[in-house]
Design a protein around this motif. Structure first.
Motif, short mmCIF file in Angstrom:
data_model
loop_
_atom_site.label_atom_id
_atom_site.label_comp_id
_atom_site.label_asym_id
_atom_site.label_seq_id
_atom_site.Cartn_x
_atom_site.Cartn_y
_atom_site.Cartn_z
N GLU A 59 34.37 95.32 28.54
CA GLU A 59 35.34 96.33 28.71
C GLU A 59 34.82 97.76 28.72
O GLU A 59 34.97 98.72 29.54
CB GLU A 59 36.83 96.14 28.30
N LYS A 60 34.18 98.22 27.53
CA LYS A 60 33.46 99.30 27.32
C LYS A 60 32.43 99.81 28.53
O LYS A 60 32.49 100.79 28.95
CB LYS A 60 32.91 99.33 25.95
N ALA A 61 31.59 98.80 28.57
CA ALA A 61 30.51 98.67 29.65
C ALA A 61 31.01 99.16 31.14
O ALA A 61 30.71 100.11 31.73
CB ALA A 61 29.79 97.27 29.94
N ARG A 62 32.16 98.71 31.67
CA ARG A 62 32.96 98.81 32.65
C ARG A 62 33.44 100.28 32.68
O ARG A 62 33.23 101.01 33.64
CB ARG A 62 34.10 97.86 33.05
N PHE A 63 34.04 100.59 31.71
CA PHE A 63 34.61 102.04 31.48
C PHE A 63 33.48 103.03 31.44
O PHE A 63 33.65 104.00 32.25
CB PHE A 63 35.52 102.00 30.12
N LEU A 64 32.32 102.96 31.03
CA LEU A 64 31.23 103.76 30.74
C LEU A 64 30.60 104.14 32.27
O LEU A 64 30.33 105.07 32.76
CB LEU A 64 30.08 103.43 29.77
N GLU A 65 30.59 102.70 33.03
CA GLU A 65 29.92 102.88 34.12
C GLU A 65 30.77 103.79 35.19
O GLU A 65 30.37 104.85 35.93
CB GLU A 65 29.47 101.50 35.06
N PRO A 95 36.89 105.74 20.04
CA PRO A 95 37.58 106.43 19.29
C PRO A 95 36.74 107.89 19.24
O PRO A 95 37.59 108.83 18.92
CB PRO A 95 37.46 105.82 17.91
N ASN A 96 35.39 107.95 19.08
CA ASN A 96 34.61 109.33 18.72
C ASN A 96 33.34 109.16 19.38
O ASN A 96 32.98 108.14 19.96
CB ASN A 96 34.72 109.41 17.25
N THR A 97 32.68 110.11 19.53
CA THR A 97 31.29 110.29 19.97
C THR A 97 30.36 109.15 19.36
O THR A 97 29.61 108.81 20.20
CB THR A 97 30.66 111.79 19.95
N GLY A 98 30.65 109.02 18.40
CA GLY A 98 29.64 107.83 17.62
C GLY A 98 29.72 106.55 18.41
O GLY A 98 28.96 105.80 17.97
N ASN A 99 30.98 106.18 18.90
CA ASN A 99 31.32 105.06 19.42
C ASN A 99 31.14 104.94 20.80
O ASN A 99 31.00 104.06 21.74
CB ASN A 99 32.84 104.66 19.34
N ILE A 100 30.14 106.11 21.67
CA ILE A 100 29.68 106.03 22.96
C ILE A 100 28.86 105.02 23.24
O ILE A 100 28.64 104.30 24.19
CB ILE A 100 29.28 107.38 23.38
N PRO A 101 27.63 104.85 22.39
CA PRO A 101 26.81 103.82 22.53
C PRO A 101 27.32 102.29 22.55
O PRO A 101 28.33 101.93 21.99
CB PRO A 101 25.81 103.59 21.41
N LEU A 102 26.94 101.64 23.63
CA LEU A 102 27.86 100.36 24.07
C LEU A 102 28.02 99.25 23.03
O LEU A 102 29.00 99.09 22.74
CB LEU A 102 26.83 99.68 25.15
N LYS A 103 27.00 99.24 21.99
CA LYS A 103 27.27 98.19 20.86
C LYS A 103 27.84 98.77 19.62
O LYS A 103 28.21 98.10 18.72
CB LYS A 103 25.83 97.73 20.68
N TRP A 104 28.31 99.95 19.72
CA TRP A 104 28.76 100.68 18.76
C TRP A 104 30.18 100.65 18.59
O TRP A 104 30.99 101.62 18.94
CB TRP A 104 28.31 102.08 18.53
N LEU A 105 30.77 99.47 18.46
CA LEU A 105 32.17 99.23 18.18
C LEU A 105 32.83 99.38 17.11
O LEU A 105 32.06 99.35 15.88
CB LEU A 105 32.43 97.66 18.68
N THR A 136 30.94 115.04 27.92
CA THR A 136 30.53 114.37 29.09
C THR A 136 29.26 113.41 28.70
O THR A 136 28.85 113.33 27.87
CB THR A 136 30.15 115.41 30.15
N LEU A 137 29.27 112.68 29.73
CA LEU A 137 28.00 111.40 29.62
C LEU A 137 26.86 111.64 30.63
O LEU A 137 27.27 112.30 31.64
CB LEU A 137 28.97 110.12 30.06
N GLN A 138 25.97 111.01 30.44
CA GLN A 138 24.94 110.98 31.42
C GLN A 138 24.17 109.68 31.29
O GLN A 138 24.22 108.84 30.28
CB GLN A 138 23.87 112.00 31.05
N ASN A 139 23.60 109.48 32.30
CA ASN A 139 22.77 108.06 32.40
C ASN A 139 21.43 108.46 32.58
O ASN A 139 20.77 108.99 33.18
CB ASN A 139 23.00 107.30 33.66
N VAL A 140 20.65 107.62 31.39
CA VAL A 140 19.26 108.14 30.76
C VAL A 140 18.43 106.89 30.92
O VAL A 140 18.56 105.81 30.10
CB VAL A 140 19.15 108.89 29.62
N ASP A 141 17.76 106.50 32.14
CA ASP A 141 17.01 105.10 32.35
C ASP A 141 17.79 103.81 32.14
O ASP A 141 17.47 102.99 31.51
CB ASP A 141 16.04 105.22 31.32
N LEU A 151 25.71 110.20 25.42
CA LEU A 151 26.51 111.53 25.39
C LEU A 151 25.69 112.65 26.16
O LEU A 151 24.23 112.77 25.97
CB LEU A 151 26.71 111.94 23.78
N ASN A 152 26.31 113.53 26.79
CA ASN A 152 25.62 114.59 27.64
C ASN A 152 25.92 115.80 26.78
O ASN A 152 25.12 116.66 26.16
CB ASN A 152 25.91 114.64 28.91
#
Length: 286
Positions: A238-244, A215-225, A265-270, A275-276
């Motif tokens: 589902e969110k993990a698959r979508f983010l990948e 719903p919002n940028t705060g919900n980007i972290p995987l466990k923040w549902l 936009t997103l980024q993969n950090v380690d 959020l990018n």
């Protein structure tokens, strides 16, 4: 399926509402989520309610319709509905009227996404807001609307969708449904059964209208549902698959409900997807 010669894409503003921060972020402590998504008063957060508009050569597509205008004063106050924008006024900014819309595609049928599908006439009867449109939803979500679980029942109002169904204007999005080549869907079931997330390829970008999956940028972290999700463990998967997929294919996340941010936009950090960059929708095509 013929290739489209011309396409426009716009993000439409609608009236906003308010939601409890604990509901938006579930078990995440307030001192953590409030740094990402501030409250305004009494633990309430402002919530946008945007729609996506796509104009092609021959058709005009509207993705979701917001809460609409049918709620009475008490319900409107309870949900904190405010703002001057309506979908009608936002359409008018693009020289369009409700009668011009040919297809309304609904991510799902919770009232804040499909309430604007109908409006009251002078006799207080619900009638289609977009009288010349075909209305689309997943068959799984429609079945859930007709026979909801106890948690979702309060989000499904008969006056929103039954007038559409009774007039024969309702159609189903299936794997075989093709609207135009640049449009695809990510289907999720954790928030609600048969949730459709549109992904549109336009001017070299892949724009994902994230709806209630993120719903919002705060919900980007995987466990923040959000606690609105009916099956949170399924939402996590589902969110993990979508983010990948979003990182692999450089999606621009376009938020339906983020009051503060339109796109990111997103980024993969380690190995963690984060959020990018935050963006305005108009900045995508400048």
């Amino acid at each position: 399926m013929a290739k489209i010669r011309k396409m426009e894409i716009h993000l439409l503003e609608n009236k906003t509402f308010k939601a409890d921060g604990g509901a938006l972020f579930s078990v995440v402590p307030k001192f953590m989520w409030e740094r990402k998504y501030p409250t305004i008063t009494d633990n309430l957060c402002p919530v946008a309610n945007r729609s996506l508009l796509i104009k092609t050569d021959e058709r005009i597509y509207l993705f979701d319709c917001g809460i609409g205008s049918k709620l009475d004063e008490k319900a409107g106050k309870f949900h904190g509905i405010s703002g001057e924008n309506t979908l009608e006024s936002s359409l008018a900014q693009h020289n369009l009227a409700p009668e011009d819309v040919t297809d309304v595609i609904l991510t799902h049928l919770h009232f804040d996404h499909c309430g604007g599908v109908t409006k009251f006439n002078d006799q207080k009867e619900p009638i289609p807001t977009y009288p010349n449109a075909r209305y689309w939803v997943s068959p799984e979500q429609w079945a859930n609307y007709l026979n909801p679980n106890v948690r979702e029942a309060d989000s499904y109002f008969p006056e929103n969708m039954m007038p559409i169904y009774e007039r024969g204007m309702l159609h189903f999005v299936t794997p075989e449904t093709s609207f135009f080549p640049e449009l695809s869907f990510f289907v999720a079931n954790g928030h609600t059964t048969g949730l459709l997330i549109p992904i549109v390829k336009y001017q070299g970008k892949a724009i994902a209208f994230t709806g209630d999956l993120i719903p919002n940028t705060g919900n980007i972290p995987l466990k923040w549902l959000a606690s609105y999700d009916i099956e949170p463990l399924k939402s996590l998967e589902e969110k993990a698959r979508f983010l990948e997929k979003a990182v692999e294919e450089n999606y621009v996340l376009t938020f339906q409900h983020d009051y503060y941010t339109e796109c990111a936009t997103l980024q993969n950090v380690d190995g963690r997807i984060k959020l990018n960059k935050k963006l305005k929708f108009r900045e995508l095509f400048e």
